[in-house]
Design a protein around this motif. Structure first.
Motif, PDB file in Angstrom:
ATOM      1  N   ALA A  20      35.405  47.895  71.895  1.00 54.44           N
ATOM      2  CA  ALA A  20      35.171  47.704  70.551  1.00 54.44           C
ATOM      3  C   ALA A  20      35.673  46.503  69.806  1.00 54.44           C
ATOM      4  CB  ALA A  20      35.532  48.799  69.700  1.00 54.44           C
ATOM      5  N   ARG A  21      36.928  46.385  70.057  1.00 49.26           N
ATOM      6  CA  ARG A  21      37.705  45.210  69.403  1.00 49.26           C
ATOM      7  C   ARG A  21      37.113  43.886  69.977  1.00 49.26           C
ATOM      8  NH1 ARG A  21      39.925  43.898  65.047  1.00 49.26           N
ATOM      9  NH2 ARG A  21      40.978  46.039  65.235  1.00 49.26           N
ATOM     10  N   GLU A  22      36.721  43.588  71.202  1.00 47.02           N
ATOM     11  CA  GLU A  22      36.052  42.492  71.668  1.00 47.02           C
ATOM     12  C   GLU A  22      34.867  42.267  71.015  1.00 47.02           C
ATOM     13  OE1 GLU A  22      35.995  42.997  76.100  1.00 47.02           O
ATOM     14  OE2 GLU A  22      37.815  42.548  76.276  1.00 47.02           O
ATOM     15  N   SER A  23      33.948  43.325  71.030  1.00 48.84           N
ATOM     16  CA  SER A  23      32.626  43.309  70.279  1.00 48.84           C
ATOM     17  C   SER A  23      32.819  42.779  68.760  1.00 48.84           C
ATOM     18  CB  SER A  23      31.983  44.797  70.292  1.00 48.84           C
ATOM     19  OG  SER A  23      31.823  44.957  71.650  1.00 48.84           O
ATOM     20  N   TRP A  24      33.904  43.441  68.226  1.00 54.55           N
ATOM     21  CA  TRP A  24      34.120  43.115  66.548  1.00 54.55           C
ATOM     22  C   TRP A  24      34.317  41.573  66.486  1.00 54.55           C
ATOM     23  CZ3 TRP A  24      33.262  44.164  61.922  1.00 54.55           C
ATOM     24  CH2 TRP A  24      34.037  43.781  60.892  1.00 54.55           C
ATOM     25  N   LYS A  25      35.219  41.143  67.460  1.00 53.84           N
ATOM     26  CA  LYS A  25      35.845  39.778  67.398  1.00 53.84           C
ATOM     27  C   LYS A  25      34.597  38.632  67.601  1.00 53.84           C
ATOM     28  CE  LYS A  25      40.707  40.444  68.544  1.00 53.84           C
ATOM     29  NZ  LYS A  25      41.548  39.948  69.635  1.00 53.84           N
ATOM     30  N   ALA A  26      33.829  39.055  68.765  1.00 55.76           N
ATOM     31  CA  ALA A  26      32.549  38.170  68.911  1.00 55.76           C
ATOM     32  C   ALA A  26      31.734  38.256  67.629  1.00 55.76           C
ATOM     33  CB  ALA A  26      31.822  38.669  70.234  1.00 55.76           C
ATOM     34  N   LEU A  27      31.432  39.140  66.986  1.00 52.66           N
ATOM     35  CA  LEU A  27      30.511  39.480  65.877  1.00 52.66           C
ATOM     36  C   LEU A  27      31.123  38.719  64.684  1.00 52.66           C
ATOM     37  CD1 LEU A  27      28.166  41.159  64.720  1.00 52.66           C
ATOM     38  CD2 LEU A  27      29.876  42.715  63.846  1.00 52.66           C
ATOM     39  N   LEU A  28      32.359  38.658  64.496  1.00 55.97           N
ATOM     40  CA  LEU A  28      32.874  37.604  63.431  1.00 55.97           C
ATOM     41  C   LEU A  28      32.941  36.320  63.815  1.00 55.97           C
ATOM     42  CD1 LEU A  28      36.072  39.642  62.304  1.00 55.97           C
ATOM     43  CD2 LEU A  28      33.613  39.740  61.395  1.00 55.97           C
ATOM     44  N   ALA A  29      32.892  35.964  65.157  1.00 53.77           N
ATOM     45  CA  ALA A  29      32.742  34.491  65.521  1.00 53.77           C
ATOM     46  C   ALA A  29      31.397  34.292  65.841  1.00 53.77           C
ATOM     47  CB  ALA A  29      33.204  34.656  66.986  1.00 53.77           C
ATOM     48  N   LYS A  30      30.379  35.050  65.124  1.00 51.12           N
ATOM     49  CA  LYS A  30      28.917  34.658  65.098  1.00 51.12           C
ATOM     50  C   LYS A  30      28.283  34.376  66.482  1.00 51.12           C
ATOM     51  CE  LYS A  30      29.665  32.121  60.559  1.00 51.12           C
ATOM     52  NZ  LYS A  30      29.474  30.674  60.178  1.00 51.12           N
ATOM     53  N   GLU A  31      28.493  35.018  67.418  1.00 53.67           N
ATOM     54  CA  GLU A  31      27.979  34.996  68.675  1.00 53.67           C
ATOM     55  C   GLU A  31      26.925  36.089  68.791  1.00 53.67           C
ATOM     56  OE1 GLU A  31      30.965  36.085  71.803  1.00 53.67           O
ATOM     57  OE2 GLU A  31      32.707  34.719  70.950  1.00 53.67           O
ATOM     58  N   SER A  32      26.000  35.620  70.000  1.00 52.11           N
ATOM     59  CA  SER A  32      24.792  36.329  70.020  1.00 52.11           C
ATOM     60  C   SER A  32      25.005  37.106  71.476  1.00 52.11           C
ATOM     61  CB  SER A  32      23.658  35.417  69.920  1.00 52.11           C
ATOM     62  OG  SER A  32      22.555  36.078  70.393  1.00 52.11           O
TER      63      SER A  32
END
Length: 412
Positions: A20-32
């Motif tokens: 969950a935390r990795e997904s959230w960090k990647a979301l904030l980093a604008k990753e696809s």
């Protein structure tokens, strides 16, 4: 007396990360999470859409082989995310008869079903695995989670298309209110990136066809949006009464303040263009939360990036919030994750919980020119939600006219 229901554990495995935390960090980093698929069946069957958002971490990297081989990929993802959520909640010491599971899927074990059909045709009935039915049945994920944790209060399954996992969270709220359990593991899962599903969604003109640019294909609210991107994965929440959580000294992420579930009774695939069922679901969630439209500080929208669906959701939101709808920070996170179908509501609930806990609305990537028919406050950058008390809603709408909304409130 109404009990306060709280979130004490979060887990996810998604196209953006294995936790969950990795997904959230990647979301904030604008990753696809979207990318081209490298499978022989793309060319073999001339699949018109050649990309999707697969889970970033494969189940084989997490689960032991004897466990994984008895589960369809959808159940594998469910178990992985539930294990993370359970550990995150501090592995609550709860009697098995007071632990329940409300888990969802939109399609279930499609890979198991179709692989078994191929085996039957090519190698005969004796080669079909005896575990085929237990692996393909839609309740397999719920059963796997309940057996892993010894949950004996109940193990229930919702299959309401793309509203499924938000509806499971709504059911968990009700089951805790009714006193049927002290702790519930709730969520949803999907693993349906298969030639038959991609071909079908493409045939109905629901998928983006930007094969040359998968990472920018999902474009919620953009005037040039052309469909959604298939995603896969799972997300889970550990929910319990506040009294139970505080008695054991648990960390509380947020309150599950209210939920709303309705039906359009309009069309098997199309949304009600006026969004009447969706708006009622939002209103029900706010009423259950003891809140008004003015209290909402953030919206995680369903926003699949389909030309018609995004407009219908805006109509629903405007019916509830009026002119204020253009002031509320909105995030359309499917732009990054793709659409996890039955797992999407649970994942977006995770993002909503992080958003209010950290006072941060995640960005919506891939907005080119925002559709003037959808004048929402949506941004390609992180939006600051401020330090006031937060109330976020997460919307999920599915084929068949299913609508489900969850409202989460920040805790001090």
């Amino acid at each position: 007396m109404t009990k306060k229901i709280v979130v004490t554990g979060i887990g996810a495995t998604s196209p953006l990360g294995g936790t969950a935390r990795e997904s959230w960090k990647a979301l904030l980093a604008k990753e696809s999470g979207a990318h081209n698929l490298e499978y022989d069946w793309i060319d073999e069957y001339s699949i018109p859409v050649t990309f999707a958002a697969e889970a970033k971490v494969r189940p084989s990297e997490v689960l032991e082989r004897p466990v994984a081989k008895r589960l369809d990929p959808s159940s594998q993802f469910a178990l992985i995310s539930a294990m993370e959520a359970w550990a995150d909640a501090g592995e609550p010491d709860v009697e098995p008869e007071r632990l329940g599971v409300d888990y969802a899927t939109g399609i279930g074990g499609v890979w198991t079903l179709l692989n078994a059909w191929d085996t039957l045709r090519e190698r005969g009935p004796r080669r079909v695995l005896p575990m085929t039915v237990p692996m393909l049945m839609p309740n397999a994920a719920s059963a796997a989670v309940s057996m892993h944790f010894g949950a004996r209060a109940f193990a229930r399954t919702v299959a309401s298309a793309c509203a499924s996992s938000t509806e499971s969270i709504a059911n968990a709220y009700e089951h805790l209110q009714l006193g049927l359990a002290d702790v519930v593991i709730a969520g949803g899962t999907e693993s349906a990136i298969h030639p038959i599903t991609i071909a079908s969604f493409a045939s109905m003109q629901a998928l983006s066809k930007r094969n040359d640019s998968p990472e920018t294909a999902s474009r919620p609210y953009s005037i040039d949006r052309d469909g959604f991107v298939m995603g896969e994965g799972a997300a889970s929440l550990v929910l319990e009464t506040e009294e139970h959580a505080r008695a054991r000294g648990a960390h509380i992420y947020a309150e599950l303040a209210g939920t709303g579930v309705t039906a359009d009774s309009y069309h098997i695939t199309a949304n009600d263009p006026e969004g009447r069922g969706a708006s009622r679901a939002v209103e029900l969630a706010l009423t259950q939360a003891g809140a008004s439209a003015d209290d909402v500080t953030h919206i995680n929208a369903h926003a699949t990036s389909t030309p018609v669906g995004d407009v219908a959701e805006y109509a629903a939101l405007r019916a509830v919030f009026g002119d204020r709808v253009s002031e509320i920070p909105v995030s359309a996170t499917k732009a990054s994750t793709g659409h996890l179908l039955g797992g999407t509501g649970a994942l977006e609930s995770v993002f909503s919980i992080y958003a209010i806990a950290e006072r941060t609305a995640p960005p919506t990537i891939n907005i080119t020119t925002q559709d003037p028919e959808i004048p929402l406050t949506v941004s390609g950058d992180v939006q600051d939600l401020g330090q006031r008390d937060q109330l976020a809603i997460s919307n999920s709408f599915g084929f068949g006219g299913h609508n489900a909304v969850a409202a989460f409130r920040s805790v001090s």
